[in-house]
Design a protein around this motif. Structure first.
Motif, PDB file in Angstrom:
ATOM      1  N   THR A 531       0.829  -1.212   0.000  1.00  0.00           N
ATOM      2  CA  THR A 531       0.000   0.000   0.000  1.00  0.00           C
ATOM      3  C   THR A 531       0.854   1.249   0.000  1.00  0.00           C
ATOM      4  N   GLU A 532       2.051   1.168   0.494  1.00  0.00           N
ATOM      5  CA  GLU A 532       2.942   2.313   0.499  1.00  0.00           C
ATOM      6  C   GLU A 532       4.319   1.872   0.037  1.00  0.00           C
ATOM      7  N   PRO A 534       7.859   3.474  -2.719  1.00  0.00           N
ATOM      8  CA  PRO A 534       8.206   4.219  -3.937  1.00  0.00           C
ATOM      9  C   PRO A 534       7.743   3.537  -5.220  1.00  0.00           C
ATOM     10  N   ARG A 536       5.015   1.765  -5.716  1.00  0.00           N
ATOM     11  CA  ARG A 536       3.588   2.041  -5.927  1.00  0.00           C
ATOM     12  C   ARG A 536       3.380   3.502  -6.309  1.00  0.00           C
ATOM     13  N   ASP A 537       4.094   4.416  -5.676  1.00  0.00           N
ATOM     14  CA  ASP A 537       3.943   5.832  -5.993  1.00  0.00           C
ATOM     15  C   ASP A 537       4.342   6.119  -7.430  1.00  0.00           C
ATOM     16  N   VAL A 540       1.502   4.922  -9.672  1.00  0.00           N
ATOM     17  CA  VAL A 540       0.337   5.815  -9.601  1.00  0.00           C
ATOM     18  C   VAL A 540       0.601   7.097 -10.378  1.00  0.00           C
ATOM     19  N   LEU A 541       1.796   7.660 -10.223  1.00  0.00           N
ATOM     20  CA  LEU A 541       2.121   8.886 -10.950  1.00  0.00           C
ATOM     21  C   LEU A 541       2.133   8.657 -12.453  1.00  0.00           C
ATOM     22  N   GLU A 544      -1.522   8.505 -13.519  1.00  0.00           N
ATOM     23  CA  GLU A 544      -2.147   9.821 -13.444  1.00  0.00           C
ATOM     24  C   GLU A 544      -1.655  10.726 -14.570  1.00  0.00           C
TER      25      GLU A 544
END
Length: 661
Positions: A531-532, A534, A536-537, A540-541, A544
């Motif tokens: 869920t957390e 780098p 995953r981030d 997501v980026l 997006e």
């Protein structure tokens, strides 16, 4: 006024009813007797009361009692083929007119149709006509779009007719009354500020076959004439003089006026012809003028002295036509045998030909066909707002608006020319020269024209002003009508389509972006990532960023589409503005042309008047000089004669020296 022979076989007296529109201020001024047939009037200067006898006298509250006593017999006589006439006078206010229309005329029309339908077997042919009479004596056919010349015609079989009158077929009392109201509104619109001084005639003609089962059956014809006469019974009335009073004044001396108008002829026929006639006079006891009430009572009582002779109006169209054709054949033979010597026979042949054409025009089929044409033109004028007949909605077509303005301009030009020509004729006819032996002379260029001619000039000026106002209103309406023109409607349609395209494009882009966001969420749910963190981030980026790029592309596409639509709309507005400018310039050109033509006509007329005046002045100056020379020569001769007589010692020489020759 000459008395009328009431003892003649079949003669019926003209029946008169009086309607008191208001209650008298005092009981001593106007009193109705108990039987309701007489009125006692007492003036304010304590004179003896005067009695006036009528067939019926009612007030506003009992106005419907006119029907069983006066109006019902009037409509019943038409079922036997007789003519009927109803004269209404004194309805000078809007309240009184509305009361007469609702309580009298509507009921009379309903009774007429009810009586004819119940008593006549077979098909009925019913038509209506409407005339408007101006104070100057001119008459206008309200239902005619061509403004044909109207003239009274006396046919040997059909009786008194109006040549050139248009008629519209009706099938019910409601339809006839609606047409009556429409004609009344048209009268007000046509007359403008002088509508209260204009009289009118609404006529209903009913025809039916005596033997419907026969092909060539005799036809019964009856006619109902409804006169609405304007003006007062006093010559000092500000509303003008009632035409009925003018007719009564001319009856004792028929040769006084050789040329009479159409209204005068129709009223004469109603008072002394072959119809059953009823007069309803509306009298206001609280009138502003002291002599208004007694003058109206006196005029109404005079009408009772007349008698008519109602006759049956049955005739055979086939037999009448054949008889006229035989007469034409015989007369042609006589003319061929006599040559060109008999001019009277040629005039008689022309009269017979005209009578034959009138008989042929009485065909029901032909009159229905003409009625349908008139109804189509009336509906066209309603939708096109041509201001020539019934007014309606705004003009839907610029070409029709141009035709309307052209017609109004032609009418305005004709009225101006007649007005200027009339002035010139009066100028020339009234101009005179007065010379005396003493050399005194006067040049009268303008004479007072009298009250009658002044009224005619005022009426013509009022019509010119009305045409100018109608032309101005039509110009404004034409300008407003461009907003409803086909080009403007097309522009609005294109704008709505473009707006719909942009809305649809925006919705499609919104659904696409929403689908992309849902796909991103599903992909993230399927990835087995913590869920957390780098990794995953970063994922997501990345997702997006794809959504943002998609949004930017959608906005760019929408902006491009909006810019394209704006450019198209701008081009269309430029084209419409150009068309509007051209139409405005065309209107101004037409106005300028009319103004220039009027200016040239006026300038030419007045230049010719000025030239004639200068020539007259030169001629008069020469005549004056000649007269002065003659006077000088006469004085010299008189002096020599005086000296000679003095030398001879004649006592005549002692005459005073102031002797004028």
């Amino acid at each position: 006024m000459a008395t009328v022979n009431m003892d003649a076989p079949g003669a019926e007296a003209v029946r008169v009813g009086v309607l008191l529109t208001t209650k008298p201020e005092s009981k001593e001024s106007v009193v109705i007797d108990e039987e309701g047939g007489s009125v006692y009037y007492k003036s304010s200067n304590n004179e003896a009361a005067k009695a006036f006898s009528f067939d019926q006298v009612v007030t506003v509250d009992s106005i419907k009692s006119f029907h069983p006593e006066l109006l019902q017999p009037l409509t019943e006589c038409m079922s036997s083929g007789c003519n009927a006439a109803l004269l209404i006078c004194g309805a000078s206010t809007e309240t009184t007119r509305a009361l007469i229309d609702s309580s009298v005329i509507r009921q009379v029309v309903a009774n007429l149709f009810s009586c004819m339908e119940s008593r006549v077997k077979g098909e009925l042919f019913i038509s209506v006509s409407s005339l408007q009479f101006y104070p100057d004596g001119s008459a206008v056919d309200v239902l005619s779009l061509n403004r044909q010349t109207l003239q009274p015609v006396t046919h040997p079989v059909l009786g008194s007719l109006i040549g050139g009158l248009c008629e519209v077929c009706v099938h019910s009392a409601e339809e006839a009354y609606n047409l009556y109201e429409t004609c009344r509104e048209t009268l007000k619109a046509n007359a403008g500020s002088i509508s209260s001084r204009c009289s009118s005639l609404f006529m209903v003609t009913v025809e039916w076959k005596l033997h419907p089962e026969e092909v060539e059956s005799d036809v019964c014809r009856s006619r109902f004439q409804l006169f609405s006469l304007a003006g007062g019974a006093s010559r000092t009335d500000l509303r003008g003089v009632n035409p009925l009073l003018k007719v009564l004044d001319q009856i004792p001396n028929p040769a006084a006026n050789i040329s009479v108008g159409l209204l005068h002829h129709l009223l004469n026929d109603a008072l002394k012809g072959n119809s059953r006639t009823v007069l309803i006079y509306c009298i206001n006891p609280q009138g502003l003028l002291d002599n208004e009430t007694p003058s109206a009572l006196n005029l109404a009582q005079k009408v009772r002295c007349f008698a008519t002779k109602p006759t049956n109006g049955c005739w055979s169209p086939r037999a009448t036509e054949q008889k006229i054709r035989d007469s034409i054949t015989d007369l042609r033979s006589v003319i061929m045998s006599q040559g060109d010597s008999e001019v009277h026979s040629i005039y008689e042949l022309a009269e017979l030909t005209q009578n034959l054409q009138m008989v042929k025009n009485q065909s029901w089929e032909k009159r229905r066909e003409e009625s349908e044409k008139i109804e189509v033109k009336i509906k066209t004028c309603k939708t096109s707002n041509s201001n020539l007949l019934f007014s309606g909605d705004h003009h839907p077509n610029s070409r029709q608006g141009t035709d309307t303005m052209k017609c109004l301009q032609d009418q305005l030009r004709q009225e101006m020319e007649e007005h200027i020509t009339g002035k010139m004729l009066r100028f020339k006819s009234h101009g005179s020269i007065w010379l005396t032996t003493a050399g005194v002379f006067c040049l009268f260029l303008i004479f007072p024209e009298g009250k009658g001619n002044t009224e005619k000039v005022q009426e013509r000026v009022a019509r010119i002003q009305q045409l100018k106002e109608a032309l101005r209103e039509e110009t404004l309406k034409s300008g407003a009508a461009t907003g409803n023109s086909p080009a403007c409607q097309q522009s609005q349609l294109e704008y709505n389509k473009a707006e719909e395209r942009r809305r649809q494009l925006k919705e499609d882009h919104g659904r696409l972006i929403q689908q992309e966001v849902e796909k991103m969420e599903r992909d993230l749910a399927q990835e087995n990532l913590p869920t957390e963190g780098p990794q995953r981030d970063l994922l997501v980026l990345t997702r997006e960023r794809q959504v943002l790029v998609l949004q930017i592309e959608a906005l760019r596409a929408e902006a491009q589409q909006a810019e394209k639509d704006l450019q198209d709309q701008y081009d269309r507005h430029r084209a419409e503005l150009h068309c509007l400018r051209e139409e405005s310039l065309q209107v101004f050109r037409v106005f300028r042309q009319v103004s220039e033509e009027q200016r040239k006509i006026s300038e030419g007329r007045y230049r010719s008047v000025l030239l004639e005046a200068v020539q007259d002045a030169i001629y008069l100056s020469a005549q004056n000089q000649q007269l002065e020379a003659d006077n000088k020569q006469l004085r010299k001769s008189a002096g020599e004669l005086k000296d000679m007589l003095a030398a001879q010692g004649d006592p005549v020489a002692d005459l005073p020296s102031t002797l004028n020759v």
